[in-house]
Design a protein around this motif. Structure first.
Motif, PDB file in Angstrom:
ATOM      1  N   VAL A  68       7.143   0.381   0.898  1.00  0.00           N
ATOM      2  CA  VAL A  68       7.682  -0.937   1.254  1.00  0.00           C
ATOM      3  C   VAL A  68       9.187  -0.843   1.523  1.00  0.00           C
ATOM      4  O   VAL A  68       9.702  -1.398   2.509  1.00  0.00           O
ATOM      5  CB  VAL A  68       7.386  -1.978   0.154  1.00  0.00           C
ATOM      6  CG1 VAL A  68       8.144  -3.288   0.409  1.00  0.00           C
ATOM      7  CG2 VAL A  68       5.887  -2.241   0.056  1.00  0.00           C
ATOM      8  N   LEU A 120       3.851   3.006  -3.668  1.00  0.00           N
ATOM      9  CA  LEU A 120       3.781   1.758  -2.906  1.00  0.00           C
ATOM     10  C   LEU A 120       5.174   1.159  -2.730  1.00  0.00           C
ATOM     11  O   LEU A 120       5.527   0.694  -1.630  1.00  0.00           O
ATOM     12  CB  LEU A 120       2.848   0.770  -3.617  1.00  0.00           C
ATOM     13  CG  LEU A 120       2.610  -0.576  -2.926  1.00  0.00           C
ATOM     14  CD1 LEU A 120       2.023  -0.392  -1.535  1.00  0.00           C
ATOM     15  CD2 LEU A 120       1.689  -1.453  -3.788  1.00  0.00           C
ATOM     16  N   ILE A 122       2.666  -7.486   4.633  1.00  0.00           N
ATOM     17  CA  ILE A 122       2.141  -6.383   3.829  1.00  0.00           C
ATOM     18  C   ILE A 122       0.649  -6.622   3.587  1.00  0.00           C
ATOM     19  O   ILE A 122       0.261  -7.533   2.857  1.00  0.00           O
ATOM     20  CB  ILE A 122       2.885  -6.262   2.487  1.00  0.00           C
ATOM     21  CG1 ILE A 122       4.390  -6.112   2.723  1.00  0.00           C
ATOM     22  CG2 ILE A 122       2.341  -5.078   1.685  1.00  0.00           C
ATOM     23  CD1 ILE A 122       5.219  -6.201   1.443  1.00  0.00           C
ATOM     24  N   LEU A 159       8.159  -8.383   6.395  1.00  0.00           N
ATOM     25  CA  LEU A 159       6.963  -7.579   6.650  1.00  0.00           C
ATOM     26  C   LEU A 159       5.707  -8.371   6.310  1.00  0.00           C
ATOM     27  O   LEU A 159       5.706  -9.169   5.372  1.00  0.00           O
ATOM     28  CB  LEU A 159       6.962  -6.315   5.778  1.00  0.00           C
ATOM     29  CG  LEU A 159       7.949  -5.199   6.084  1.00  0.00           C
ATOM     30  CD1 LEU A 159       7.968  -4.206   4.935  1.00  0.00           C
ATOM     31  CD2 LEU A 159       7.585  -4.493   7.386  1.00  0.00           C
ATOM     32  N   ILE A 211       8.885 -11.566  -2.499  1.00  0.00           N
ATOM     33  CA  ILE A 211       7.666 -11.327  -1.724  1.00  0.00           C
ATOM     34  C   ILE A 211       6.727 -12.517  -1.929  1.00  0.00           C
ATOM     35  O   ILE A 211       6.351 -12.832  -3.054  1.00  0.00           O
ATOM     36  CB  ILE A 211       6.973 -10.012  -2.140  1.00  0.00           C
ATOM     37  CG1 ILE A 211       7.881  -8.814  -1.837  1.00  0.00           C
ATOM     38  CG2 ILE A 211       5.632  -9.848  -1.408  1.00  0.00           C
ATOM     39  CD1 ILE A 211       7.317  -7.478  -2.333  1.00  0.00           C
ATOM     40  N   LEU A 246       2.639 -11.029   1.475  1.00  0.00           N
ATOM     41  CA  LEU A 246       1.615 -10.113   0.999  1.00  0.00           C
ATOM     42  C   LEU A 246       0.218 -10.681   1.233  1.00  0.00           C
ATOM     43  O   LEU A 246      -0.075 -11.814   0.837  1.00  0.00           O
ATOM     44  CB  LEU A 246       1.823  -9.841  -0.491  1.00  0.00           C
ATOM     45  CG  LEU A 246       0.842  -8.923  -1.209  1.00  0.00           C
ATOM     46  CD1 LEU A 246       0.854  -7.518  -0.606  1.00  0.00           C
ATOM     47  CD2 LEU A 246       1.164  -8.861  -2.699  1.00  0.00           C
ATOM     48  N   ASP A 266       9.131 -11.099   3.015  1.00  0.00           N
ATOM     49  CA  ASP A 266       7.858 -10.376   3.137  1.00  0.00           C
ATOM     50  C   ASP A 266       6.714 -11.255   2.657  1.00  0.00           C
ATOM     51  O   ASP A 266       6.858 -12.032   1.707  1.00  0.00           O
ATOM     52  CB  ASP A 266       7.881  -9.093   2.304  1.00  0.00           C
ATOM     53  CG  ASP A 266       8.998  -8.154   2.712  1.00  0.00           C
ATOM     54  OD1 ASP A 266       9.288  -8.075   3.927  1.00  0.00           O
ATOM     55  OD2 ASP A 266       9.581  -7.499   1.833  1.00  0.00           O
ATOM     56  N   LEU A 307      -2.675  -5.369   2.001  1.00  0.00           N
ATOM     57  CA  LEU A 307      -3.170  -4.486   0.940  1.00  0.00           C
ATOM     58  C   LEU A 307      -4.687  -4.661   0.856  1.00  0.00           C
ATOM     59  O   LEU A 307      -5.174  -5.752   0.607  1.00  0.00           O
ATOM     60  CB  LEU A 307      -2.507  -4.876  -0.383  1.00  0.00           C
ATOM     61  CG  LEU A 307      -2.452  -3.861  -1.518  1.00  0.00           C
ATOM     62  CD1 LEU A 307      -1.781  -2.565  -1.088  1.00  0.00           C
ATOM     63  CD2 LEU A 307      -1.725  -4.450  -2.723  1.00  0.00           C
ATOM     64  N   GLU A 315       9.711   0.902   4.912  1.00  0.00           N
ATOM     65  CA  GLU A 315       9.247   0.094   6.044  1.00  0.00           C
ATOM     66  C   GLU A 315      10.175  -1.089   6.326  1.00  0.00           C
ATOM     67  O   GLU A 315      10.262  -1.550   7.458  1.00  0.00           O
ATOM     68  CB  GLU A 315       7.825  -0.399   5.787  1.00  0.00           C
ATOM     69  CG  GLU A 315       6.771   0.694   5.915  1.00  0.00           C
ATOM     70  CD  GLU A 315       6.500   1.069   7.362  1.00  0.00           C
ATOM     71  OE1 GLU A 315       6.459   0.170   8.218  1.00  0.00           O
ATOM     72  OE2 GLU A 315       6.340   2.266   7.627  1.00  0.00           O
ATOM     73  N   ARG A 316      10.872  -1.564   5.310  1.00  0.00           N
ATOM     74  CA  ARG A 316      11.831  -2.656   5.519  1.00  0.00           C
ATOM     75  C   ARG A 316      12.984  -2.211   6.426  1.00  0.00           C
ATOM     76  O   ARG A 316      13.656  -3.049   7.015  1.00  0.00           O
ATOM     77  CB  ARG A 316      12.390  -3.116   4.177  1.00  0.00           C
ATOM     78  CG  ARG A 316      11.421  -3.978   3.376  1.00  0.00           C
ATOM     79  CD  ARG A 316      11.941  -4.227   1.971  1.00  0.00           C
ATOM     80  NE  ARG A 316      11.185  -5.276   1.298  1.00  0.00           N
ATOM     81  CZ  ARG A 316      11.372  -5.621   0.033  1.00  0.00           C
ATOM     82  NH1 ARG A 316      12.296  -5.000  -0.701  1.00  0.00           N
ATOM     83  NH2 ARG A 316      10.648  -6.585  -0.512  1.00  0.00           N
ATOM     84  N   LEU A 363       2.542  -4.032   7.886  1.00  0.00           N
ATOM     85  CA  LEU A 363       2.500  -2.780   7.125  1.00  0.00           C
ATOM     86  C   LEU A 363       1.165  -2.794   6.396  1.00  0.00           C
ATOM     87  O   LEU A 363       0.931  -3.668   5.553  1.00  0.00           O
ATOM     88  CB  LEU A 363       3.657  -2.719   6.130  1.00  0.00           C
ATOM     89  CG  LEU A 363       3.476  -1.791   4.921  1.00  0.00           C
ATOM     90  CD1 LEU A 363       3.329  -0.345   5.362  1.00  0.00           C
ATOM     91  CD2 LEU A 363       4.630  -1.947   3.951  1.00  0.00           C
ATOM     92  N   SER A 364       0.265  -1.878   6.721  1.00  0.00           N
ATOM     93  CA  SER A 364      -1.057  -1.900   6.092  1.00  0.00           C
ATOM     94  C   SER A 364      -1.248  -0.702   5.164  1.00  0.00           C
ATOM     95  O   SER A 364      -0.930   0.440   5.524  1.00  0.00           O
ATOM     96  CB  SER A 364      -2.160  -1.929   7.157  1.00  0.00           C
ATOM     97  OG  SER A 364      -2.092  -0.792   8.004  1.00  0.00           O
TER      98      SER A 364
END
Length: 214
Positions: free
Chosen positions: A186, A182, A9, A7, A33, A100, A98, A11, A189-190, A122-123
Motif C-alpha cells: 500500500v 500488505l 484497495i 487508491l 482509509i 478499501l 484510499d 482485497l 502503490e501510493r 490496487l488489487s
C-alpha cells in the motif's frame, strides 16, 4: 509534494484466508482509509444505520443506479442486490483518500474494469498456506454446519482459480508477516505516478529552471 490521489484497495480471498482480519488491521494502521459502504435492497436490520452498514435502497432505486452507471460493481445474492455506489468512491479518490473494498473476484473484476478502477485500483489476493489449514480455520469458527462448510470449500476452489488476475498475491501463512507485506504494498502503490497528479507541474517547473539558465 502536493495532494495525491486515493487508491481503490481491492482485497479478496477465499473464506477463511484472513481477509476480514487484515482489512481491519489495515484500517487500524491508517484510519484515513475508508471502507467502501455497499448499497443493498435488503431491509435494514435492528441497529443498522443508513450510510454506516449499508445504503438501503428499493429494488427500483438500485436498478436505476445500475442503469445510470452509478454502481462500480453489483451482484444479486439470495434475492437481494448488493453493490458499490460510484459517487462516494470517486469523491474520496479525488480527495486523496484510499477506499478499501472487501469483495470477491467478480466484484473486484467489475471495479478494475471501470474508468476509475483502471487508473487507481490496487488489487491484492490472499491465499491460505494449504487447503487443510483453510478448512481448519473455517471449522474453528464453530458457527457453520457441515453443509455450509462444504459449500464454502467448493466456493474457495473457484475463488482461488482467479488468483492470477490480481496485482499482488500474498500467502497468508503468518498473519503478522502478511500484514507487514500488505502495508509495504500500500505504501509503495501510493507513490505510483498515476497517484501523484502534481508531478507534471513539478517537472514543468524543473524544465523552466533549465531554460532560465540558458
Amino acid at each position: 509534494m502536493g495532494q495525491r490521489r486515493g487508491l481503490l484497495i481491492i482485497l479478496s480471498s477465499p473464506s477463511g484466508a484472513g481477509k476480514s482480519t487484515l482489512a481491519k488491521r489495515l484500517r487500524d494502521w491508517d484510519d484515513t482509509i475508508r471502507f467502501s459502504v455497499s448499497a443493498t435492497t435488503r431491509p435494514a436490520r435492528p441497529g443498522e444505520e443508513e450510510g454506516r452498514e449499508y445504503y438501503f435502497r428499493t429494488r427500483e432505486e438500485f436498478e436505476a443506479m445500475i442503469a445510470g452507471g452509478d454502481m462500480l460493481e453489483h451482484a444479486e445474492v439470495f434475492g437481494n442486490l448488493y453493490g458499490s455506489p460510484r459517487a462516494p468512491v470517486e469523491e474520496a479518490i479525488r480527495g486523496g483518500q484510499d477506499v478499501l473494498f472487501d469483495i470477491d473476484w467478480q466484484g473486484g473484476q467489475q471495479v478494475r474494469e471501470t474508468g476509475i478502477g483502471k487508473q487507481h485500483a490496487l488489487s491484492v489476493f490472499l491465499l491460505p498456506p494449504s487447503i487443510s489449514e483453510l478448512e481448519k480455520r473455517l471449522r474453528s469458527r464453530g458457527q457453520d454446519s457441515e453443509e455450509v462448510i462444504a459449500g464454502r470449500m467448493q466456493k474457495s476452489r473457484d475463488e482461488i482459480s482467479h488468483w492470477a488476475e490480481y496485482d499482488y498475491v500474498l500467502v497468508n501463512d503468518d498473519l503478522d508477516a502478511t500484514f507487514e507485506r500488505l502495508k509495504t504494498i500500500v505504501t509503495a502503490e501510493r507513490m505510483r505516478k498515476s497517484q501523484q497528479p502534481d508531478l507534471v507541474g513539478i517537472v514543468r517547473n524543473l524544465n523552466s529552471e533549465f531554460e532560465e539558465r540558458q
